[in-house]
Scaffold this motif. Sequence first.
Motif, short mmCIF file in Angstrom:
data_model
loop_
_atom_site.label_atom_id
_atom_site.label_comp_id
_atom_site.label_asym_id
_atom_site.label_seq_id
_atom_site.Cartn_x
_atom_site.Cartn_y
_atom_site.Cartn_z
N TYR A 346 80.74 48.52 28.87
CA TYR A 346 81.05 47.81 27.63
C TYR A 346 79.97 48.04 26.58
O TYR A 346 80.25 48.33 25.41
N ASP A 350 80.23 49.92 22.95
CA ASP A 350 79.85 49.20 21.73
C ASP A 350 78.84 50.02 20.92
O ASP A 350 78.94 50.15 19.69
N LEU A 379 86.42 52.55 27.47
CA LEU A 379 87.13 51.27 27.52
C LEU A 379 88.50 51.42 28.16
O LEU A 379 88.98 50.50 28.83
N ALA A 384 89.43 46.23 29.99
CA ALA A 384 89.13 45.79 28.62
C ALA A 384 89.97 44.58 28.23
O ALA A 384 90.40 44.43 27.09
N TYR A 389 86.67 43.04 23.62
CA TYR A 389 86.80 44.48 23.90
C TYR A 389 88.20 44.98 23.61
O TYR A 389 88.40 46.16 23.28
#
Length: 403
Positions: A346, A350, A379, A384, A389
Amino acid sequence: MITGQESSNSQNQQWQNIWRQQAAANGRRWLSLLEQNDDPGVLFAHNYEAILLALEKLLDDPEQLDIAMALIKIVGKYVFAFGDWERWAVYLEKALWQMDIKGDEESKAYLLARIGNTFYVRGDWNRALQLAEDVAALYKKSNHLAEYSTALSNVGMIQIRLGHFQQGMALSQEALQIAQQLGSEEHIAQVNWNLASTYEQTHHWEEALVTAQQAYRYYQKENSLNVNHELQNIIITTSGRLGRWDEVAELSQTLMASLAEAGEINKLALLKLNLGVIAFEQTNYARAEQLWYEALQLYSQMQKLTDQAPLYNNLGHLYTQTGEWETAETYLQEAITIYAHLGYVYNQADTLDNLAECYRRQNKIDAYQQSLDKAIRLLEQADASAPYYQSLLLEMRQKKQQI
């Protein structure tokens, strides 16, 4: 008649007995001082080396295991603030080895949980998960359901860290339900503490604030300064994310002073990281930069990659906003490298999205598309299902369509 060699052996034995007695007396002395002190965390901070050396000597003598365990249970609440995880893990492993011989399953579960924590804070979440599952199984087998609820919530929290959001959240909610059915305030608070951290990680700010406040009320009553510091940090972060600036200002000043007095470098660095995020969201970039560099300096002293990476990401995003492209790319790439090494899907996605934004502003379209593609693939291959997310994935797909 005693020979010279026999006499020497006898004297050595006498000296060893004296040293053992001195070690036991010293261990009992520190244990008594910590138990009687109104603020054992501060006492521990001021006498860190002396207390850990006393524990080390106790662990050399299996007959002093009970004293050693009592000391471990007190200082274990505070030792993580010093970033000395490898050393602490060695002590715990030594105690565990002796506990295996003794056959004390409950203490064994306690020690396994603490060893798992050392892997968790070092970012080795797979090892941490394995130990957390072992601990939960031990408590369930022995029908210690209150302890099982906390252990289960630890499993859930780590699963979420590993990207298994739905599975982790289901385990966390199950743990809370068990603790509530048992009516154990202590274990409800522990599960809520874990849930607050979980909700914060997944950007459920309202839920994070509510569960942190619920846990905080219990630990405040128990005067558990170490836990209160961590919960106050979560409350500050979530209040800031929800725009409650007055609450943030008041609580952060008090917490900053308390952490400095207690010598809790790890939590002080985390507070600076979180206050930097709040300053950034208020577009106070100079203040955010100052706070993040101060936090980075503290984390660098502890060589804590898991928390240096968010700072690299944040600084990279900040320099993107101020148009310092080369510096921004350097920091963002460093964060991506650390996240990839640690397996933090994650966070990696990002940061790749932030890197894509940096490329977009420079009109580097090919690099922009490559960063987006990589983040989207990460993802899509992970769970997700967390709303943050889901929205990030949708947003990146829309960006790609607009290229």
